[in-house]
Motif scaffolding. Structure first.
Motif, short mmCIF file in Angstrom:
data_model
loop_
_atom_site.label_atom_id
_atom_site.label_comp_id
_atom_site.label_asym_id
_atom_site.label_seq_id
_atom_site.Cartn_x
_atom_site.Cartn_y
_atom_site.Cartn_z
N UNK A 99 0.83 -1.21 0.00
CA UNK A 99 0.00 0.00 0.00
C UNK A 99 0.86 1.26 0.00
N UNK A 100 1.90 1.22 0.80
CA UNK A 100 2.80 2.37 0.87
C UNK A 100 3.47 2.61 -0.48
N UNK A 101 3.94 1.53 -1.09
CA UNK A 101 4.60 1.59 -2.40
C UNK A 101 3.63 2.13 -3.46
N UNK A 102 2.44 1.55 -3.48
CA UNK A 102 1.44 1.97 -4.49
C UNK A 102 1.03 3.42 -4.30
N UNK A 103 0.97 3.86 -3.04
CA UNK A 103 0.51 5.23 -2.79
C UNK A 103 1.55 6.26 -3.23
N UNK A 104 2.82 5.84 -3.23
CA UNK A 104 3.85 6.79 -3.64
C UNK A 104 4.00 6.88 -5.15
N UNK A 105 3.56 5.82 -5.84
CA UNK A 105 3.79 5.77 -7.28
C UNK A 105 2.50 5.72 -8.10
N UNK A 106 1.34 5.79 -7.41
CA UNK A 106 0.04 5.74 -8.10
C UNK A 106 -0.17 4.44 -8.89
N UNK A 107 0.04 3.31 -8.21
CA UNK A 107 -0.14 2.02 -8.83
C UNK A 107 -1.52 1.43 -8.51
N UNK A 108 -1.82 0.35 -9.23
CA UNK A 108 -3.06 -0.40 -9.00
C UNK A 108 -2.72 -1.65 -8.18
N UNK A 109 -3.62 -2.02 -7.27
CA UNK A 109 -3.44 -3.27 -6.51
C UNK A 109 -4.67 -4.16 -6.71
N UNK A 110 -4.41 -5.44 -6.98
CA UNK A 110 -5.49 -6.43 -7.00
C UNK A 110 -4.98 -7.69 -6.32
N UNK A 111 -5.90 -8.49 -5.79
CA UNK A 111 -5.53 -9.81 -5.27
C UNK A 111 -6.01 -10.85 -6.27
N UNK A 112 -5.23 -11.89 -6.43
CA UNK A 112 -5.54 -12.88 -7.46
C UNK A 112 -6.90 -13.57 -7.22
N UNK A 113 -7.33 -13.62 -5.96
CA UNK A 113 -8.62 -14.26 -5.65
C UNK A 113 -9.76 -13.26 -5.44
N UNK A 114 -9.61 -12.05 -5.94
CA UNK A 114 -10.64 -11.03 -5.68
C UNK A 114 -12.03 -11.46 -6.12
N UNK A 115 -12.10 -12.17 -7.23
CA UNK A 115 -13.44 -12.52 -7.73
C UNK A 115 -14.20 -13.38 -6.71
N UNK A 116 -13.45 -14.23 -5.98
CA UNK A 116 -14.13 -15.06 -4.97
C UNK A 116 -14.48 -14.21 -3.74
N UNK A 117 -13.60 -13.30 -3.42
CA UNK A 117 -13.88 -12.37 -2.32
C UNK A 117 -15.18 -11.61 -2.59
N UNK A 118 -15.32 -11.11 -3.82
CA UNK A 118 -16.51 -10.32 -4.14
C UNK A 118 -17.78 -11.16 -4.11
N UNK A 119 -17.65 -12.44 -4.46
CA UNK A 119 -18.84 -13.30 -4.36
C UNK A 119 -19.30 -13.39 -2.91
N UNK A 120 -18.33 -13.50 -1.99
CA UNK A 120 -18.70 -13.64 -0.58
C UNK A 120 -19.18 -12.33 0.03
N UNK A 121 -18.48 -11.23 -0.25
CA UNK A 121 -18.86 -9.98 0.44
C UNK A 121 -20.09 -9.34 -0.19
#
Lengths: 414, 552
Positions: A99-121
């Motif tokens: 998060x710190x790295x991405x915030x300094x360089x304006x990067x995107x972050x995703x988790x490889x299992x996000x699609x399953x996370x979204x099904x649950x939440x």
């Protein structure tokens, strides 16, 4: 530094149960699980170093120094437009530094299992939801409905530690397990040693029909399910005082409508709480999914798929989907962070691939830069979140290989 | 380096200083007496038209832990500027970064999470460690965990209970103990839907009164400065002031702190079966020395309610706005419930809740015994504190709002008859020195020699009191200027406040067996060490003193 034959308890980082009672011996930087009957022993052994393990950074096929690899990463990033970080599993310190790295360089972050996370939440973000945790399920659940068929493979000690545990504060009888889906005979046989089992071979897309048919006043039939079996299930469920529904979202990957399956289960559980007690307990993925979603949520308000821009993190579930970004050439550099699993990483030839990974990681193609990093809970201490999202464990360092941590690397790049 | 805040109008209630022209000196993050200064003064800040107070302390604000994160996750649209429903004015479940920014911009330098589930303590501390600027701490939840209830059921001695309480404080790195709906959360897991103060829970056969008695005594015996922090039985239910008073009595004269007492001060009179019992509750508050409270004022608008009280949150879920909610049973330890809610000024009940909170504030005679909270975010986000202060200090402003509420309200509240306006002295007491005192924070909330240099400087030329409290001109934390004229000057990270009373370590043997048998983690992993707090969780700890030693 771990010494030879030094017995330690491993706080296991390799599945979302994060058991903390696994006794291991470390010897010459190999760790060995001591319990011969432990179902995880074989699985955990595969994470040991071997003669193919990569302990030094590589640029393509060439071994390079760490400082050279870091300089190459800086140059790659500098010369390209959009960088995506894909989290394939790392502990809390790794997520924080990401998060710190991405915030300094304006990067995107995703988790490889996000699609399953979204099904649950999705059920939490749209409707009502009743949840429980492992210890509650162990001590209170009398009936457990298990949806899918991979849960016991992905969480090998769920049966031993929770569903079929020897001791329970309030359950003096074996739990009634209703297995819904397509479970193998071997698994059923194992479960029957510890629980009473009713096996319901069912197309999971019929979950809603099945659940509706189990209510006492229902006279509906379910395709492929005998009336007598349904009647038996009704009896079991309606005697229940604390019913738990568990599933693994990735088990629904082949279903026509995974979201509907989870919504149906959740609604069923919510409705049962009008008169009785019941709760959901989804099992999360083994790639530190819960650690990622928890830390991202408290830091940014979003559980995944974020981009730092204009001084803040923004979220777009579709636009910041890593697959979508790569498939549509919307990113040109991808940093894969994969510290837990050595399983084959899928890399894409259209982007520059940087991997901070487990020393045993294999790839579909050679990454541009590879830096081996320590495994949390094996090589360094850390924190990870368990599947129920309420318990986090303190991981230990059990062997003495001096690999940098993900945090070390990202802090140097930030 | 020495900094001088020159000629400010200083409020330092702990030292009985109210609006006195004075200089404050800072060296190495601490307050230093002028006579002890040994080197030259490096920086002088002219405060001649300023009000200077110690940094404000919030003793009850839900800022970290599982339920807070559930709320953040559930209400994603309240963070997402891309979402068409995004409301930039609403920070009902802010991220850790926003939490720190908003608190420090208002001059709050120390905040306490009041519902830290022991099993979830590691997460709560990790979250709070990521809140910039402020010092923080938490109250561990007890009174619904199966181990504690087993101790009571088995008639364990008070000494054993004391040891367990002290162990929990140490293991969870907490500064106090809170009980939420004593025994009720546990009873809900056995499908009990209500539990009154003298009603026995069906499984454990224990009353909430017994739980409160044992825990208040334990904290007294251990010398923990903060008394038992109590979220009473029957929260939000009309007529609940009877059970609130019975809960006070359960302390048997020992110190007790009732939290968000507004939600516990309801009568059931009148044609709507809902009325104010603020007078009855305030009479108790004013006549009993052992009782303190925070109010939990509500404000009109969208918020999210989050509580360990899964029994009442499940009951309330049908009022969710937007229509989503979540309840959870947690680890034979506790529970939680998250229900978004919109308080509406057109609603009789909500309007009367607003009036009841203000009645309690205005009827409380001693500002050292009543604390300014909204039970963030249950009554309202903490960002509404400046508005609340104005409501207390300006009766015209207050009555103007009251007169816009549903007409029937005036028949059910005495608010319009209360002429009192809080003074700046009283505000400085209830937001600084009083919370520091009741939490045992000897180095906070005062300008004594050696205290932490947490300082808020307000511009006294700003006539609107709400604006003045919302935007201090200078905020200093640990001697560093972190906010100046509304701009963040430097990011710093605070520490975690704890207490560590003595206990007999043999309790850990029994607990270890209990964990091995019934939990899904080992006791060793449950305990958070000081070293782990610093290196992994991310916050160094500061151990505050307890006033008594353990009796053998």
């Amino acid at each position: 530094m771990a010494s030879q034959n030094d017995n330690k308890n491993l706080v296991c980082p390799f599945c979302s149960l994060h058991c903390d009672d696994v006794s291991v011996t470390t010897d010459n930087n190999q760790y060995k699980v001591n319990e011969s009957n432990n179902v995880c022993a074989k699985k955990i052994d595969t994470y040991n170093l071997n003669n193919k393990s990569m302990l030094l950074p590589k640029k393509g096929a060439k071994v390079v120094s760490l400082s050279s690899a870091l300089e190459d990463i800086r140059n790659i990033i500098k010369g390209h437009n959009e960088t995506l970080i894909i989290n394939h599993g790392v502990d809390l310190s790794g997520v924080r530094s990401m998060l710190n790295f991405a915030s300094q360089k304006n990067y995107i972050i995703d988790h490889i299992n996000s699609k399953f996370l979204y099904q649950n939440i999705g059920v939490v973000q749209r409707t009502g939801y009743m949840a429980t945790s492992l210890t509650e399920a162990k001590n209170r659940a009398d009936v457990v409905m298990v949806f899918g068929n991979q849960i016991f493979d992905k969480s090998p000690r769920l049966l031993e530690k929770v569903l079929g545990a020897k001791n329970s504060l309030y359950m003096k009888k074996k739990k009634e397990l209703i297995l819904i889906g397509d479970f193998s005979e071997n698994i059923i046989k194992e479960i029957k040693k510890k629980c009473n089992v009713t096996n319901v071979k069912l197309d999971l897309d019929l979950t809603n029909d099945f659940l509706n048919a189990t209510s006492l006043d229902s006279s509906e039939a379910v395709k492929g399910l005998k009336k007598s079996k349904l009647s038996n299930i009704k009896n079991i469920i309606n005697k229940s005082k604390y019913l738990v529904a568990i599933w693994l979202a990735s088990d629904f990957i082949k279903a026509k409508n995974p979201k509907k399956i989870i919504s149906s289960i959740s609604k069923y559980i919510v409705d049962r709480n009008i008169l009785s007690r019941a709760a959901c307990m989804p099992i999360s993925g083994s790639l530190a999914d819960a650690t990622s979603s928890q830390a991202l949520t408290w830091t940014t308000g979003f559980s995944s798929r974020i981009k730092h821009s204009e001084g803040t993190f923004k979220h777009d579930r579709n636009a910041f989907d890593s697959k979508h970004l790569i498939d549509n050439n919307n990113v040109d550099v991808v940093i894969h962070i994969s510290t837990i699993s050595p399983d084959k990483l899928k890399l894409n030839k259209n982007v520059k691939n940087i991997v901070l990974g487990h020393p045993n990681t294999t790839f579909t193609m050679a990454p541009d830069i590879f830096i081996p990093v320590g495994i949390p809970g094996i090589d360094y201490e850390g924190i990870m979140f368990r599947t129920d999202n309420v318990v986090s464990v303190a991981l230990k360092s059990i062997r003495g290989i001096k690999l940098p941590t993900t945090q070390n690397i990202l802090d140097k790049l930030a | 380096m020495i900094t001088q805040l020159k000629s400010g109008n200083v409020y330092d209630p702990h030292n009985k200083i109210f609006n006195v022209k004075k200089d404050i000196f800072i060296e190495d993050g601490k307050i230093i007496n002028k006579k002890d200064i040994k080197s030259k003064i490096d920086k002088v800040i002219n405060c001649s038209d300023k009000i200077v107070m110690p940094g404000a302390i919030d003793l009850h604000t839900h800022i970290g832990g599982g339920k807070v994160n559930i709320a953040r996750l559930m209400l994603e649209e309240f963070h997402n500027e891309i979402d068409p429903n995004y409301d930039s004015s609403s920070i009902i479940a802010p991220s850790t970064l926003k939490t720190g920014l908003k608190y420090i911009e208002m001059g709050y330098t120390t905040c306490f999470e009041p519902a830290l589930l022991p099993i979830n303590a590691r997460q709560a501390h990790a979250e709070m460690s990521d809140i910039p600027f402020i010092d923080k701490g938490g109250y561990a939840l007890l009174g619904n965990d199966d181990y504690f209830l087993s101790l009571l059921k088995n008639k364990s001695s008070q000494s054993t209970i004391n040891d367990y309480v002290a162990f929990i404080l140490k293991a969870t790195q907490s500064i106090g103990i809170k009980v939420v709906n004593p025994g009720g959360i546990n009873a809900f897991k056995f499908n009990q839907r209500a539990l009154n103060v003298d009603e026995k829970s069906k499984y454990f056969n224990i009353t909430p009164r017994e739980i409160v008695e044992k825990l208040t005594k334990a904290l007294y015996d251990l010398g923990v400065p903060h008394p038992l922090h109590v979220h009473c039985s029957n929260l939000g239910i009309p007529g609940n002031f009877f059970s609130t008073i019975e809960t006070i009595k359960a302390a048997n004269g020992l110190p007790i702190h009732l939290t968000h007492i507004q939600f516990q001060s309801y009568g059931n009179n009148g044609d709507r079966g809902f009325s104010s019992a603020a007078v009855e509750i305030s009479n108790y508050l004013n006549k009993i020395d052992n009782l303190t409270c925070d109010v939990g004022q509500i404000m009109f608008g969208q918020t999210v309610t989050m509580s360990g009280d899964s029994m009442s949150q499940h009951r309330n879920h049908k009022h969710a706005h937007p229509k989503k909610w979540m309840c959870m049973d947690i680890e034979c330890d506790a529970g939680c419930g998250v229900v978004p809610f919109k308080y509406q000024d057109k609603s009789f009940v909500n309007a009367l809740q607003w009036a009841i909170g203000l009645e309690i504030f205005l009827l409380a005679e001693d500002p050292w015994k009543v604390f300014l909270t909204t039970d963030h975010p249950n009554g309202a986000p903490f960002t509404s504190y400046p508005h609340l202060i104005k409501l207390l200090m300006d009766k015209t402003f207050r009555n103007d709002i009251l007169n816009q509420l549903p007409k029937g309200i005036l028949e059910h509240t005495i608010l319009h008859t209360l002429k009192r306006e809080y003074t700046m002295d009283e505000i400085s007491i209830m937001t600084r020195s009083a919370p520091a005192k009741i939490l045992g924070l000897e180095k906070k909330g005062n300008f004594s020699n050696g205290s932490d240099a947490d300082i808020t400087v307000y511009n006294k030329n700003i006539k609107d009191i709400e604006e003045m409290f919302a935007h201090p001109s200078l905020v200093i934390k640990d001697g560093k200027i972190v906010v100046e004229n509304g701009q963040i000057k430097e990011y710093i990270w605070g520490k975690t406040h704890t207490v560590k009373p003595e206990y007999d370590k043999s309790i850990e043997k029994d607990l270890s067996k209990f964990f091995d048998k019934y939990h899904t983690m080992k006791l060793d992993n449950y305990i958070i060490s000081d070293d782990e707090m610093h290196r992994l969780v991310g916050s160094p700890i500061y151990v505050n003193n307890c006033s008594r030693k353990r009796k053998e």
